[in-house]
Design a protein around this motif. Sequence first.
Motif, mmCIF file in Angstrom:
data_model
loop_
_atom_site.group_PDB
_atom_site.id
_atom_site.type_symbol
_atom_site.label_atom_id
_atom_site.label_comp_id
_atom_site.label_asym_id
_atom_site.label_seq_id
_atom_site.Cartn_x
_atom_site.Cartn_y
_atom_site.Cartn_z
ATOM 1 N N UNK A 100 0.743 -1.270 0.104
ATOM 2 C CA UNK A 100 -0.126 -0.030 0.142
ATOM 3 C C UNK A 100 0.977 1.370 0.106
ATOM 4 N N UNK A 101 1.988 1.205 0.184
ATOM 5 C CA UNK A 101 3.171 2.283 0.102
ATOM 6 C C UNK A 101 3.126 2.577 -1.310
ATOM 7 N N UNK A 102 2.750 1.747 -2.273
ATOM 8 C CA UNK A 102 2.584 2.060 -3.816
ATOM 9 C C UNK A 102 1.163 1.698 -4.148
ATOM 10 N N UNK A 103 0.329 3.010 -3.835
ATOM 11 C CA UNK A 103 -1.214 2.713 -4.135
ATOM 12 C C UNK A 103 -1.462 2.141 -5.642
ATOM 13 N N UNK A 104 -0.760 2.765 -6.392
ATOM 14 C CA UNK A 104 -0.827 2.171 -7.839
ATOM 15 C C UNK A 104 -0.631 0.748 -8.181
ATOM 16 N N UNK A 105 0.269 0.287 -7.503
ATOM 17 C CA UNK A 105 0.756 -1.302 -7.470
ATOM 18 C C UNK A 105 -0.409 -1.856 -7.040
ATOM 19 N N UNK A 106 -0.802 -1.445 -5.933
ATOM 20 C CA UNK A 106 -1.756 -2.245 -4.958
ATOM 21 C C UNK A 106 -3.044 -2.107 -5.810
ATOM 22 N N UNK A 107 -3.445 -1.086 -6.452
ATOM 23 C CA UNK A 107 -4.533 -1.180 -6.987
ATOM 24 C C UNK A 107 -4.801 -2.009 -8.437
ATOM 25 N N UNK A 108 -3.623 -2.044 -8.850
ATOM 26 C CA UNK A 108 -3.556 -3.074 -10.260
ATOM 27 C C UNK A 108 -3.630 -4.522 -9.436
#
Length: 171
Positions: A126-134
């Motif tokens: 979750x520190x990289x929200x775009x990665x988590x969203x993907x």
Amino acid sequence: MKKNNIILIGFMGVGKGTTARAYAKEYGVFNIDTDDLIESKENMKIKNIFKEYGEEYFRSLEQQCADWIETSVENSFISCGGGFYKVNNIKKLGKIVLLDASYDWIYNRLLSAKNSKAKLKKRPLFSEPEKAKKLYAEREKAYKEIADIIIDVESKDLTEIIKEIHKKAYL
């Protein structure tokens, strides 16, 4: 033969552990958390297992955990890590219940939690929200395909959620 277990799946941060603990307390069943089992076995936090040994090794630990549940666990409520749905024998472990919510709802739940820093730190993705969203987008369909029961948790409080699980997946 299918075990008399409830297997709780869903994206990280959706509330699987919280729900499992509340359900176990309310209905007097044994609660197991697959991530806790893995951390105990390895004597290491999940994030450190990932860091030191990588995802493939962690997934092999999840499979070992699933194999143990299949042969040794009955009449229990089992909350699983976000990727646990990929174990090859999940359908043999019990009735699969998906806690379903949108990515934004999950992220906001973590941000607004009393101990949000700890909750987010435990989930480094979750520190990289775009990665988590993907990742959420990749898993969403698979979760729904594997689930026996889907519980929408967005507009419900914990008591409503555990009552709905009990009603639909009664041990």
